[in-house]
Design an enzyme around this catalytic site. Structure first.
Site, PDB file in Angstrom:
ATOM      1  N   HIS A   1       0.849  -1.199   0.000  1.00 16.49           N
ATOM      2  CA  HIS A   1       0.000   0.000   0.000  1.00 16.49           C
ATOM      3  C   HIS A   1       0.881   1.244   0.000  1.00 16.49           C
ATOM      4  O   HIS A   1       2.101   1.145   0.113  1.00 16.49           O
ATOM      5  CB  HIS A   1      -1.012  -0.011   1.147  1.00 16.49           C
ATOM      6  CG  HIS A   1      -0.437   0.052   2.537  1.00 16.49           C
ATOM      7  ND1 HIS A   1       0.374  -0.926   3.061  1.00 16.49           N
ATOM      8  CD2 HIS A   1      -0.575   0.979   3.526  1.00 16.49           C
ATOM      9  CE1 HIS A   1       0.704  -0.616   4.306  1.00 16.49           C
ATOM     10  NE2 HIS A   1       0.151   0.544   4.608  1.00 16.49           N
TER      11      HIS A   1
ATOM     12  N   HIS B   1       1.305   3.900   2.045  1.00 21.09           N
ATOM     13  CA  HIS B   1       1.790   4.654   3.212  1.00 21.09           C
ATOM     14  C   HIS B   1       3.315   4.784   3.195  1.00 21.09           C
ATOM     15  O   HIS B   1       4.022   3.864   2.782  1.00 21.09           O
ATOM     16  CB  HIS B   1       1.342   3.985   4.517  1.00 21.09           C
ATOM     17  CG  HIS B   1      -0.101   4.252   4.838  1.00 21.09           C
ATOM     18  ND1 HIS B   1      -0.839   3.467   5.697  1.00 21.09           N
ATOM     19  CD2 HIS B   1      -0.941   5.241   4.415  1.00 21.09           C
ATOM     20  CE1 HIS B   1      -2.062   3.954   5.791  1.00 21.09           C
ATOM     21  NE2 HIS B   1      -2.154   5.021   5.021  1.00 21.09           N
TER      22      HIS B   1
ATOM     23  N   ASP C   1       5.615   4.638   5.350  1.00 24.58           N
ATOM     24  CA  ASP C   1       6.470   3.647   6.025  1.00 24.58           C
ATOM     25  C   ASP C   1       6.537   2.320   5.259  1.00 24.58           C
ATOM     26  O   ASP C   1       7.110   1.349   5.746  1.00 24.58           O
ATOM     27  CB  ASP C   1       6.014   3.428   7.483  1.00 24.58           C
ATOM     28  CG  ASP C   1       4.599   2.907   7.596  1.00 24.58           C
ATOM     29  OD1 ASP C   1       3.719   3.360   6.843  1.00 24.58           O
ATOM     30  OD2 ASP C   1       4.363   2.024   8.451  1.00 24.58           O
ATOM     31  N   HIS C   2       5.962   2.285   4.048  1.00 19.59           N
ATOM     32  CA  HIS C   2       6.043   1.087   3.202  1.00 19.59           C
ATOM     33  C   HIS C   2       6.645   1.391   1.831  1.00 19.59           C
ATOM     34  O   HIS C   2       7.006   0.473   1.108  1.00 19.59           O
ATOM     35  CB  HIS C   2       4.657   0.452   3.054  1.00 19.59           C
ATOM     36  CG  HIS C   2       4.100  -0.002   4.364  1.00 19.59           C
ATOM     37  ND1 HIS C   2       4.075  -1.319   4.763  1.00 19.59           N
ATOM     38  CD2 HIS C   2       3.622   0.719   5.420  1.00 19.59           C
ATOM     39  CE1 HIS C   2       3.581  -1.390   6.000  1.00 19.59           C
ATOM     40  NE2 HIS C   2       3.302  -0.168   6.409  1.00 19.59           N
TER      41      HIS C   2
ATOM     42  N   HIS D   1      -7.637  -0.795   5.476  1.00 23.85           N
ATOM     43  CA  HIS D   1      -6.574   0.067   6.013  1.00 23.85           C
ATOM     44  C   HIS D   1      -6.348   1.229   5.049  1.00 23.85           C
ATOM     45  O   HIS D   1      -6.349   2.394   5.434  1.00 23.85           O
ATOM     46  CB  HIS D   1      -5.314  -0.763   6.209  1.00 23.85           C
ATOM     47  CG  HIS D   1      -4.134  -0.006   6.720  1.00 23.85           C
ATOM     48  ND1 HIS D   1      -4.060   0.486   7.996  1.00 23.85           N
ATOM     49  CD2 HIS D   1      -2.964   0.351   6.117  1.00 23.85           C
ATOM     50  CE1 HIS D   1      -2.900   1.121   8.162  1.00 23.85           C
ATOM     51  NE2 HIS D   1      -2.218   1.047   7.034  1.00 23.85           N
TER      52      HIS D   1
ATOM     53  N   ASP E   1      -0.257  -4.024   6.146  1.00 24.27           N
ATOM     54  CA  ASP E   1      -0.919  -3.544   7.360  1.00 24.27           C
ATOM     55  C   ASP E   1      -2.377  -4.000   7.432  1.00 24.27           C
ATOM     56  O   ASP E   1      -3.223  -3.328   8.018  1.00 24.27           O
ATOM     57  CB  ASP E   1      -0.871  -2.009   7.428  1.00 24.27           C
ATOM     58  CG  ASP E   1       0.519  -1.493   7.724  1.00 24.27           C
ATOM     59  OD1 ASP E   1       1.442  -2.309   7.948  1.00 24.27           O
ATOM     60  OD2 ASP E   1       0.704  -0.261   7.735  1.00 24.27           O
TER      61      ASP E   1
ATOM     62  N   HIS F   1       4.500  -4.948  10.346  1.00 23.95           N
ATOM     63  CA  HIS F   1       4.972  -4.342  11.606  1.00 23.95           C
ATOM     64  C   HIS F   1       5.158  -5.375  12.712  1.00 23.95           C
ATOM     65  O   HIS F   1       4.475  -6.404  12.728  1.00 23.95           O
ATOM     66  CB  HIS F   1       3.952  -3.314  12.127  1.00 23.95           C
ATOM     67  CG  HIS F   1       3.872  -2.064  11.322  1.00 23.95           C
ATOM     68  ND1 HIS F   1       4.630  -0.953  11.594  1.00 23.95           N
ATOM     69  CD2 HIS F   1       3.111  -1.751  10.243  1.00 23.95           C
ATOM     70  CE1 HIS F   1       4.327   0.002  10.718  1.00 23.95           C
ATOM     71  NE2 HIS F   1       3.413  -0.457   9.881  1.00 23.95           N
TER      72      HIS F   1
END
Ligand code: ZN
Ligand code: FE
Length: 252
Positions: free
Chosen positions: A53, A55, A57-58, A111, A130, A168
């Site tokens: 996805h 975001h 942090d990815h 999400h 996530d 995570h």
């Protein structure tokens, strides 16, 4: 298929996939350039980047890794304007390949609206980003609780021996939540021992398996009568239980 787990940021996991036969190197969700590059440089190449996805942090490692290794980037078609450097636009249910390794795209909105999971059926491995965590699930940011629950059901229906690699290390906090609201589930006791021994040795609690999650992940047990009773909602639908639990977890 060899998988290397890469710690990124405070609690993210990126995963390097090495296909020995085809000599192909890929990475799932490069959170940041430097932590990922340290591992990739052992292989001296990177062929593909797969994003679950959009975001940050990815995907934050995408552009620098693409520039350094000329890697090609896979992501969901609807996120073509949100995934940096995207090359290949994937559709739900589509089967594609990295080297000799075939994977199926499973659209799992909730999400984010464009979240996907990468399912390697032959290797019995799924990367869930996530959406599904060990003992938990992602927060519902862009979708509805209904979409998220349907997405979890798609993952729940994979073969039970499928290994689950998520985005995570949230397992300990998720465990505490499960212990609080699913306290009659005796299988959590064994799981707690496993988790604590891993974390005490600074090891990841990942991968988990679909089988483990079916037994212990409260969000996959919304149809369980004992759980409903324990929560005091005997008559509630599975979806209502999910909504309740997601709300409780957001405030936990
Ligand atoms: Zn996310
Ligand atoms: Fe994340």
């Amino acid at each position: 298929m060899k998988i290397e787990t890469i710690h990124c940021l405070s609690d993210n996991y990126s995963y390097l996939i090495f296909d020995e036969k085809a000599n192909t190197v890929s990475i799932i969700d490069p959170s940041e350039f430097s932590s990922c590059d340290r591992i990739i440089s052992k292989y001296k190449k990177l062929d593909y980047i797969l994003n679950t996805h959009h975001h940050s942090d990815h995907v934050d490692g995408n552009l620098k890794l693409k520039e350094k290794y000329k890697a090609k980037i896979f992501g969901f078609k609807n996120d073509k304007n949100r995934i940096p450097g995207i090359d290949f636009l994937l559709k739900d249910g589509e089967v594609s390949k990295i080297g000799n390794l075939k994977f199926k795209v499973i659209h799992v909105p909730g999400h984010t609206s464009g979240h996907i999971a990468f399912y390697f059926e032959d290797e019995k491995v799924v990367f869930t980003g996530d959406t599904l965590f060990s003992l938990g699930c992602g927060r519902v940011f862009e979708g509805t609780n209904k979409e998220m629950y349907q997405s979890l059901i798609k993952l729940k229906n994979l073969p039970i021996n499928t290994k689950v690699f998520c985005g995570h290390e949230y397992t300990k906090k998720n465990l505490d939540f499960c212990l609080k609201y699913d306290n009659s589930n005796s299988q959590l006791v064994e799981k707690a021992k496993f988790i604590n021994s891993k974390l005490n040795n600074s090891l990841p609690t990942i991968p988990t398996t679909i089988e483990e999650e079916l037994k212990t992940n409260i969000f996959l047990r919304c149809d369980n009568h004992e759980l409903k009773k324990g929560l005091g909602y005997n008559q509630a639908s599975d979806q209502e239980i999910f909504n309740k639990l997601r709300g409780l977890k957001d405030a936990f």
